[in-house]
Design a protein around this motif. Structure first.
Motif, short mmCIF file in Angstrom:
data_model
loop_
_atom_site.label_atom_id
_atom_site.label_comp_id
_atom_site.label_asym_id
_atom_site.label_seq_id
_atom_site.Cartn_x
_atom_site.Cartn_y
_atom_site.Cartn_z
N ILE A 25 19.23 37.33 59.80
CA ILE A 25 19.95 36.20 60.38
C ILE A 25 19.24 34.92 59.99
O ILE A 25 18.09 34.69 60.38
CB ILE A 25 20.02 36.32 61.91
CG1 ILE A 25 20.63 37.65 62.33
CG2 ILE A 25 20.81 35.15 62.51
CD1 ILE A 25 20.53 37.93 63.82
N GLY A 26 19.89 34.09 59.20
CA GLY A 26 19.28 32.85 58.78
C GLY A 26 19.72 32.46 57.38
O GLY A 26 20.33 33.26 56.65
N ASP A 27 19.39 31.24 57.01
CA ASP A 27 19.76 30.72 55.71
C ASP A 27 18.57 29.98 55.13
O ASP A 27 17.61 29.67 55.83
CB ASP A 27 20.96 29.79 55.83
CG ASP A 27 21.70 29.59 54.52
OD1 ASP A 27 21.23 30.12 53.49
OD2 ASP A 27 22.72 28.89 54.52
N GLY A 28 18.63 29.70 53.84
CA GLY A 28 17.54 28.98 53.20
C GLY A 28 17.50 29.27 51.72
O GLY A 28 18.30 30.04 51.19
N PRO A 29 16.55 28.67 51.02
CA PRO A 29 16.48 28.80 49.57
C PRO A 29 16.22 30.22 49.07
O PRO A 29 16.47 30.52 47.90
CB PRO A 29 15.34 27.86 49.18
CG PRO A 29 14.53 27.69 50.42
CD PRO A 29 15.52 27.77 51.54
N GLU A 30 15.73 31.11 49.94
CA GLU A 30 15.42 32.47 49.52
C GLU A 30 16.59 33.43 49.72
O GLU A 30 16.44 34.63 49.45
CB GLU A 30 14.20 32.99 50.29
CG GLU A 30 12.91 32.25 49.98
CD GLU A 30 12.49 32.43 48.53
OE1 GLU A 30 12.31 33.58 48.10
OE2 GLU A 30 12.37 31.40 47.83
N LEU A 31 17.74 32.95 50.20
CA LEU A 31 18.85 33.86 50.50
C LEU A 31 19.27 34.66 49.27
O LEU A 31 19.35 35.90 49.33
CB LEU A 31 20.03 33.08 51.07
CG LEU A 31 21.29 33.92 51.38
CD1 LEU A 31 20.96 35.05 52.35
CD2 LEU A 31 22.40 33.03 51.94
#
Length: 458
Positions: free
Chosen positions: A280-286
């Motif tokens: 659960i989450g988002d960011g540059p590593e998705l």
């Protein structure tokens, strides 16, 4: 300190430049504590004007319950500068904090200009600065309040946990250049004056306590910054485990949060169809994380939910039995408490904030090491859990009890009220987390003990 009896409900001017019920992180901490303190004191909140509309939607009345101070003209400029200097969104947070710190004194000057007469005439029993949380921001008000004979309370102060030496690469990828020289702030004479003029200093972590000079340690009270709002995270037991153990990761998808380590460690179990993972989450590593899952052949066992609204996270998280969170640098670790409040058993790296919240009775701690060592140790722990899932019930119950006893906002307000009573009377210095800390250390914990070699500043 005064020997006068404590007012039945002390009149407290709560200063929280960041306080917003509709945001997360520091603004939510500022709002939640200020709101909870209304149950134990007569509180007037002073905050930044950007929070005004959200606070009014929460039922507060401007001028009666709170006052909004406008320094937005400076904050907007600082934000633009920070976005340019940090070289990318969601990175270089130490740089952002430094720029914010430079303009913060303007806020306190306006607070003093508006409330000077009330403070000096005895209109408040205590002035309590809740935010900024960072200990690098000094206070102009501490000296003014001391001269007026009004106790000034700072905190909870937290932040600046050193990067583990094994994760320097992640530190560089986060563009945390200033964190290499952050300790220079301790040389600022204004910091010494602020600490010296404060009546009490609430610290949110043992690391922050270690940065307070020895001569001020008698003013320090340890109260972790985070807590749970029952209306956001209903405290309840999660569904029983089925044939497949389920874990979840919640957090910003950046290298130091360790989602890749969670996937790699669980991969052998996922290939055996014994484990499933929600991210659960988002960011540059998705996208790199999705590629990693495909490379390991566990795409069907890992569900990437992306960004989920804070109030909706629990509907996903409650499907799990474990909270897998091998983050290597967390100041507070509020997400760990949220997971515990849902009955999830945390599996965390034994470092900084999470390591101060989770004990052997409530979860599992992975010894810090290199990325490869953390993955190996986490993999071993997950295998042991899957081989004996019955061990989770007792830890889940203990986690729920720990949150209810120490880490709800009403509990936090009572802990802070003990600090108020202490500075207003000759009452004994409070130790509100004594029992909690003893479960982490196996005994009474009166000295600073941390998971890195912190030493109290001289």
């Amino acid at each position: 300190m005064s020997a006068n009896p404590t007012p039945k409900r002390p009149r407290v001017l709560v200063i929280a430049e960041a306080a917003n019920p509709e945001w997360v992180s520091v603004p939510l901490v500022g709002w939640s504590l200020a709101h909870a303190l209304r149950d134990v004191a007569n509180v007037h909140l002073v905050t930044q004007i950007r929070n005004q509309e959200a606070i009014e939607r929460a039922g507060f009345v401007e001028g009666e319950d709170f006052t909004a101070i406008d320094t937005e003209y400076l904050a907007a400029r600082a934000h633009k500068i920070a976005e340019k200097v940090r070289m990318g969104s969601n990175r270089g947070w130490t740089t952002v904090r430094l720029i914010e710190n430079l303009i913060y004194p303007a806020f306190e000057r306006k607070v003093w200009a508006q409330f000077k007469d009330q403070i000096t005439s005895g209109g408040f029993d205590i002035v309590h600065r809740v935010t900024p949380l960072t200990p690098t921001v000094n206070s102009l008000l501490a000296r003014k309040c001391k001269r007026a004979g009004v106790p000034f309370v700072m905190g909870p102060l937290n932040g600046g946990v050193p990067w583990p030496r094994e994760f320097r690469e992640a530190q560089v990828r986060e563009r945390e250049w200033l964190s290499f020289v952050r300790s220079v702030y301790q040389l600022n004479p204004a910091r010494t004056r602020s600490l010296g003029n404060a009546s009490a200093i609430i610290v949110g972590s043992r690391h922050t306590q270690s940065e307070i000079p020895k001569r001020f340690q008698d003013k320090v009270v340890y109260i972790p910054e985070n807590a749970i709002s029952r209306d956001r995270f209903a405290i309840s037991t999660p569904p029983k485990a089925g044939d497949v153990m389920r874990g979840c990761f919640i957090g910003r998808l950046v290298p130091y949060k360790g989602a890749d380590m969670a996937i790699k460690a669980a991969a052998p179990l996922m290939k055996e169809k014994r484990f499933a993972l929600d991210v659960i989450g988002d960011g540059p590593e998705l996208e790199p994380l999705k590629a990693l899952a495909a490379e390991l052949g566990v795409t069907e066992q890992v569900t990437f939910h992306g960004w989920v609204a804070h109030e909706d996270v629990q509907s996903v998280a409650r499907q799990s039995q474990l909270f897998i969170f091998p983050s290597v640098r967390e100041f507070g670790g509020g997400v760990v408490l949220e997971a515990m409040a849902l009955g999830l058993v945390p599996v965390i790296c034994d470092y900084a904030g999470p390591g101060e919240l989770v004990g052997g009775d409530t979860g599992y701690k992975i010894e810090m090491g290199t990325r490869e060592q953390v993955i190996e140790r986490l993999q071993t722990q997950l295998s042991e859990i899957c081989d004996a899932p019955e061990q989770l019930a007792e830890k889940s119950a203990a986690a729920l009890d720990k949150v209810e006893q120490f880490f709800t906002w009403p509990a936090k307000a009572n802990q802070v009220r003990d600090v108020y009573d202490w500075v207003l009377t000759n009452a004994a210095k409070p130790n509100p987390l004594k029992h909690h800390v003893s479960t982490l250390t196996g005994g009474d914990h009166t000295q600073i003990e941390t998971h890195v070699p912190y030493t109290v500043s001289s």
